[in-house]
Design a protein around this motif. Structure first.
Motif, PDB file in Angstrom:
ATOM      1  N   ILE A 130       0.858  -1.195  -0.084  1.00 24.71           N
ATOM      2  CA  ILE A 130      -0.083   0.029   0.168  1.00 24.71           C
ATOM      3  C   ILE A 130       1.088   1.136  -0.177  1.00 24.71           C
ATOM      4  N   LEU A 131       0.443   2.092  -0.832  1.00 25.05           N
ATOM      5  CA  LEU A 131       1.273   3.488  -0.949  1.00 25.05           C
ATOM      6  C   LEU A 131       0.489   4.632  -0.372  1.00 25.05           C
ATOM      7  N   ASP A 132       1.272   5.468   0.164  1.00 24.78           N
ATOM      8  CA  ASP A 132       0.496   6.745   0.824  1.00 24.78           C
ATOM      9  C   ASP A 132       0.465   7.758  -0.464  1.00 24.78           C
ATOM     10  N   PRO A 133      -0.217   8.639  -0.151  1.00 27.52           N
ATOM     11  CA  PRO A 133      -0.481   9.881  -1.579  1.00 27.52           C
ATOM     12  C   PRO A 133       0.856  10.172  -2.051  1.00 27.52           C
ATOM     13  N   GLY A 134       1.864  10.043  -1.043  1.00 26.93           N
ATOM     14  CA  GLY A 134       3.179  10.702  -1.607  1.00 26.93           C
ATOM     15  C   GLY A 134       4.151   9.566  -2.128  1.00 26.93           C
ATOM     16  N   GLY A 135       3.432   8.402  -2.329  1.00 21.41           N
ATOM     17  CA  GLY A 135       4.234   7.398  -2.931  1.00 21.41           C
ATOM     18  C   GLY A 135       5.089   6.396  -2.293  1.00 21.41           C
ATOM     19  N   ASP A 136       5.103   6.601  -0.878  1.00 20.41           N
ATOM     20  CA  ASP A 136       5.700   5.949   0.062  1.00 20.41           C
ATOM     21  C   ASP A 136       4.985   4.674   0.361  1.00 20.41           C
ATOM     22  N   ALA A 137       5.869   3.575   0.739  1.00 26.80           N
ATOM     23  CA  ALA A 137       5.258   2.278   1.248  1.00 26.80           C
ATOM     24  C   ALA A 137       4.391   2.471   2.629  1.00 26.80           C
ATOM     25  N   VAL A 138       3.535   2.007   2.974  1.00 28.04           N
ATOM     26  CA  VAL A 138       2.780   2.226   4.371  1.00 28.04           C
ATOM     27  C   VAL A 138       3.108   0.897   5.167  1.00 28.04           C
ATOM     28  N   PHE A 184      -4.881   9.206   6.134  1.00 26.80           N
ATOM     29  CA  PHE A 184      -4.380   9.606   5.070  1.00 26.80           C
ATOM     30  C   PHE A 184      -4.996  10.912   4.497  1.00 26.80           C
ATOM     31  N   THR A 185      -4.541  11.596   3.893  1.00 30.02           N
ATOM     32  CA  THR A 185      -5.079  12.923   3.421  1.00 30.02           C
ATOM     33  C   THR A 185      -5.594  12.821   1.773  1.00 30.02           C
ATOM     34  N   GLY A 186      -5.344  11.582   1.303  1.00 30.89           N
ATOM     35  CA  GLY A 186      -5.560  11.394  -0.233  1.00 30.89           C
ATOM     36  C   GLY A 186      -5.715   9.883  -0.304  1.00 30.89           C
ATOM     37  N   PRO A 187      -6.170   9.455  -1.580  1.00 30.77           N
ATOM     38  CA  PRO A 187      -6.250   7.933  -2.036  1.00 30.77           C
ATOM     39  C   PRO A 187      -5.055   7.178  -2.048  1.00 30.77           C
ATOM     40  N   PRO A 188      -5.046   6.034  -1.308  1.00 26.05           N
ATOM     41  CA  PRO A 188      -3.601   5.237  -1.410  1.00 26.05           C
ATOM     42  C   PRO A 188      -3.498   4.669  -2.832  1.00 26.05           C
ATOM     43  N   GLY A 189      -2.323   4.109  -3.011  1.00 25.29           N
ATOM     44  CA  GLY A 189      -1.963   3.149  -4.241  1.00 25.29           C
ATOM     45  C   GLY A 189      -1.953   1.743  -3.689  1.00 25.29           C
ATOM     46  N   TRP A 190      -1.898   0.757  -4.717  1.00 22.05           N
ATOM     47  CA  TRP A 190      -1.458  -0.598  -4.427  1.00 22.05           C
ATOM     48  C   TRP A 190      -0.710  -1.068  -5.533  1.00 22.05           C
ATOM     49  N   THR A 191      -0.039  -2.074  -5.048  1.00 22.38           N
ATOM     50  CA  THR A 191       0.843  -2.829  -6.225  1.00 22.38           C
ATOM     51  C   THR A 191       0.824  -4.168  -5.844  1.00 22.38           C
ATOM     52  N   VAL A 192       0.789  -5.056  -6.866  1.00 23.87           N
ATOM     53  CA  VAL A 192       0.837  -6.511  -6.538  1.00 23.87           C
ATOM     54  C   VAL A 192       2.159  -7.187  -6.841  1.00 23.87           C
ATOM     55  N   GLY A 193       2.892  -7.633  -6.170  1.00 25.20           N
ATOM     56  CA  GLY A 193       4.404  -8.194  -6.324  1.00 25.20           C
ATOM     57  C   GLY A 193       4.352  -9.967  -6.839  1.00 25.20           C
ATOM     58  N   SER A 205      -8.069   1.629  -9.823  1.00 22.69           N
ATOM     59  CA  SER A 205      -9.456   1.623  -9.421  1.00 22.69           C
ATOM     60  C   SER A 205     -10.250   2.678  -9.968  1.00 22.69           C
ATOM     61  N   GLY A 206     -11.451   2.140 -10.850  1.00 19.66           N
ATOM     62  CA  GLY A 206     -12.135   3.405 -11.365  1.00 19.66           C
ATOM     63  C   GLY A 206     -12.632   4.217 -10.335  1.00 19.66           C
ATOM     64  N   ASP A 207     -13.180   3.619  -9.027  1.00 18.88           N
ATOM     65  CA  ASP A 207     -13.662   4.443  -8.097  1.00 18.88           C
ATOM     66  C   ASP A 207     -12.825   5.452  -7.065  1.00 18.88           C
ATOM     67  N   GLY A 208     -11.597   4.721  -7.238  1.00 16.57           N
ATOM     68  CA  GLY A 208     -10.513   5.402  -6.176  1.00 16.57           C
ATOM     69  C   GLY A 208     -10.731   4.411  -4.878  1.00 16.57           C
ATOM     70  N   ALA A 209      -9.454   4.024  -4.508  1.00 18.39           N
ATOM     71  CA  ALA A 209      -9.503   3.243  -3.362  1.00 18.39           C
ATOM     72  C   ALA A 209      -9.774   3.797  -2.050  1.00 18.39           C
TER      73      ALA A 209
END
Length: 239
Positions: A130-138, A184-193, A205-209
Motif C-alpha cells: 500500500i502506498l500513501d499519497p506521496g508514493g511511500d510504502a505504508v 491519509f489525506t488522499g487516496p492510497p495506491g496498491w501494487t501486486v508483486g 481503481s475506477g472509483d478510487g481506493a
C-alpha cells in the motif's frame, strides 16, 4: 532238539557281546545328516520367500484397484490444467481493485486479469504493498487468511492451489485493510508483486481506493491477504 537250540542261543549271545558299542556316529553319517539339514533349510527359505512375494504382489494389486491410501502422497509438478502453460508475468496481466468500507476497515478483492492470448497460471499469496499519497510504502502488519471459497464453505476450485488463467479470465486475492494511521489525506495506491522474476503490477481503481479510519495510533496498520483463487469463488476454475 532243545539242547541244540539252547547251544545256538548261547553262541549268538556270545557273538553279540563281541560287537563293540558305538557312542559316536560315524563321520559318513554326520556328513549325510548335515547335507539333509541344509537341504531342508534351503527349502524352507524358498517357501517363505514365495509366500512373502505373493503377499507383496497382492498388496500392489489392491492399491492399484483402490487408489492411494490415506497417508500416500502423489508427487508431481503444479497441477495446471494445460501442461504447456507457464507462470503468469506482470506484462500479461492487469490488476484492478474492488474495495469497500466495512466495520472500520476496507475489504474486498484485488482482481488480476490475463490480457495475453495464451494460458498462464498463478499460485500462492502475492506481495501486496500500500502506498500513501506521496508514493511511500505504508508499514503494515501482514496476516495470511483463507481464500474466499474456503471462508464461504465452498468446494475447492479445480486444480487448487494453482489457478489457470485463460485469455480474458481473472483471478482474485481476498484483502482487508484496517487502522490506517496516521490518517491519509488522499487516496492510497496498491501494487501486486508476483513471485520470482514475474514483476509487479500497479493496481487501478475506477472509483478510487477507500482508506480505513485510524482507530488506534499506537496499534499497527493491518493488511489481511489471501492466496490467488478463481475470480468469483468458482469451484471449477476460471474461464
Amino acid at each position: 532238539m532243545a539242547d541244540d537250540r539252547a547251544k545256538l542261543e548261547e553262541v549268538l549271545r556270545a557273538r553279540a557281546a563281541e560287537v563293540p558299542f558305538l557312542q559316536v556316529a560315524p563321520r559318513q553319517l554326520h556328513r549325510r545328516a548335515r547335507r539333509r539339514i541344509a537341504r531342508n533349510a534351503l527349502s524352507s527359505v524358498l517357501v517363505v520367500g514365495c509366500i512373502v512375494g505373493g503377499a507383496l504382489v497382492g498388496l500392489v494389486n489392491l492399491r492399484a484397484l483402490g487408489g492411494p491410501g490415506p497417508h500416500e502422497v502423489i508427487s508431481g509438478g503444479p497441477p495446471t490444467h494445460e501442461a504447456s502453460a507457464q507462470p503468469c508475468t506482470a506484462a500479461e496481466l492487469r490488476a484492478t481493485a474492488t474495495l469497500d468500507g466495512a466495520a472500520g476497515s476496507v475489504a474486498g478483492a484485488i482482481h488480476v486479469t490475463n490480457l495475453s492470448d495464451s494460458t498462464c497460471w498463478l499460485r500462492g499469496r502475492p506481495d501486496l504493498t500500500i502506498l500513501d499519497p506521496g508514493g511511500d510504502a505504508v508499514a503494515v502488519r501482514v496476516v495470511d487468511v483463507e481464500p474466499g471459497w474456503r471462508a464461504d464453505a465452498k468446494p475447492a476450485p479445480q486444480g487448487w492451489p494453482v489457478v489457470d488463467l485463460r485469455p480474458g479470465s481473472a483471478a482474485e486475492v481476498r484483502v482487508r485493510w484496517s487502522n490506517a494511521c496516521p490518517q491519509f489525506t488522499g487516496p492510497p495506491g496498491w501494487t501486486v508483486g508476483l513471485h520470482g522474476d514475474a514483476g509487479t503490477l500497479v493496481v487501478t481503481s475506477g472509483d478510487g481506493a477507500p482508506v480505513p479510519p485510524c482507530n488506534g495510533s499506537t496499534e499497527p496498520s493491518t493488511l489481511e491477504i489471501g492466496p490467488f483463487e478463481p475470480a468469483g469463488g468458482s469451484a471449477h476454475g476460471s474461464g
